[in-house]
Design a protein around this motif. Structure first.
Motif, PDB file in Angstrom:
ATOM      1  N   LYS A 138       0.819  -1.216   0.000  1.00 60.59           N
ATOM      2  CA  LYS A 138       0.000   0.000   0.000  1.00 60.59           C
ATOM      3  C   LYS A 138       0.850   1.261   0.000  1.00 60.59           C
ATOM      4  O   LYS A 138       0.446   2.277  -0.538  1.00 60.59           O
ATOM      5  N   SER A 139       2.023   1.206   0.608  1.00 54.59           N
ATOM      6  CA  SER A 139       2.859   2.404   0.712  1.00 54.59           C
ATOM      7  C   SER A 139       3.636   2.700  -0.569  1.00 54.59           C
ATOM      8  O   SER A 139       4.156   3.796  -0.731  1.00 54.59           O
ATOM      9  N   ARG A 140       3.707   1.734  -1.482  1.00 50.81           N
ATOM     10  CA  ARG A 140       4.429   1.946  -2.740  1.00 50.81           C
ATOM     11  C   ARG A 140       3.636   2.862  -3.653  1.00 50.81           C
ATOM     12  O   ARG A 140       2.402   2.869  -3.635  1.00 50.81           O
ATOM     13  N   PRO A 141       4.313   3.606  -4.524  1.00 48.63           N
ATOM     14  CA  PRO A 141       3.591   4.390  -5.525  1.00 48.63           C
ATOM     15  C   PRO A 141       2.973   3.447  -6.556  1.00 48.63           C
ATOM     16  O   PRO A 141       3.366   2.278  -6.663  1.00 48.63           O
ATOM     17  N   SER A 142       2.030   3.945  -7.301  1.00 50.78           N
ATOM     18  CA  SER A 142       1.380   3.137  -8.330  1.00 50.78           C
ATOM     19  C   SER A 142       2.416   2.655  -9.330  1.00 50.78           C
ATOM     20  O   SER A 142       3.290   3.414  -9.747  1.00 50.78           O
ATOM     21  N   ILE A 143       2.304   1.392  -9.725  1.00 47.16           N
ATOM     22  CA  ILE A 143       3.242   0.837 -10.704  1.00 47.16           C
ATOM     23  C   ILE A 143       2.528   0.524 -12.011  1.00 47.16           C
ATOM     24  O   ILE A 143       3.073  -0.117 -12.881  1.00 47.16           O
ATOM     25  N   TYR A 144       1.329   1.004 -12.143  1.00 48.09           N
ATOM     26  CA  TYR A 144       0.563   0.749 -13.345  1.00 48.09           C
ATOM     27  C   TYR A 144       0.202   2.080 -13.996  1.00 48.09           C
ATOM     28  O   TYR A 144       0.248   3.131 -13.367  1.00 48.09           O
ATOM     29  N   ARG A 145      -0.133   1.992 -15.246  1.00 46.74           N
ATOM     30  CA  ARG A 145      -0.531   3.194 -15.973  1.00 46.74           C
ATOM     31  C   ARG A 145      -2.002   3.473 -15.716  1.00 46.74           C
ATOM     32  O   ARG A 145      -2.809   2.563 -15.709  1.00 46.74           O
TER      33      ARG A 145
END
Length: 149
Positions: A138-145
């Motif tokens: 949850k703490s990671r930034p979005s890794i999808y477009r």
């Protein structure tokens, strides 16, 4: 029937695009030899189907393979942005075996603090309802477009 060398190269480029390496975290990409080899073994029973699909959706292999990474990504971007809402048979059939091959890799398991190998017979103890296990994700930034409308 098996995939031709060109089809394997094209598939490898798609895998690198779907799962890029992360040197900061020490994670390999989807195109890394061990992961890609595992993927090819998984696809072997359906190699003829994947071959036909690659030929129909990604015709002109030579031109695609000679493109720079940026041009190749731009060429594939529409399919990647539209998926999964718009069906793309290749991505739909590729993503699950690719992820299985990726998460079986000992380097990926080590980064995610799991002992390499199958979780059985010892298994992992997970406390039911302990959502804190997802805090790192949850703490990671979005890794999808994100699709812009």
């Amino acid at each position: 029937m098996s995939l031709t060398e060109q089809e394997q190269q094209l598939l490898k480029r798609l895998c690198r695009l779907l799962l890029p390496a992360d040197p900061f975290m020490g994670l390999p990409g989807g195109d890394e030899q061990e992961i890609f080899g595992r993927l090819l073994n998984r696809l072997a029973p359906r190699a003829d189907w994947f071959s036909k699909l690659l030929q129909s959706q990604y015709s002109m292999h030579d031109r695609l393979l000679s493109m720079s990474d940026e041009d190749f990504e731009a060429r594939c971007a529409a399919s990647l942005r539209a998926w999964p809402s718009k069906s793309d048979d290749l991505l739909a059939r590729l993503i699950t075996p690719l992820l299985q091959s990726y998460y079986e890799d000992y380097r990926v398991q080590t980064v995610y603090q799991r002992r390499p190998g199958a979780p059985f017979p010892e298994g992992y103890t997970v406390i039911q309802g302990d959502w804190s296990l997802l805090d790192d994700v949850k703490s990671r930034p979005s890794i999808y477009r994100q699709v812009r409308s």
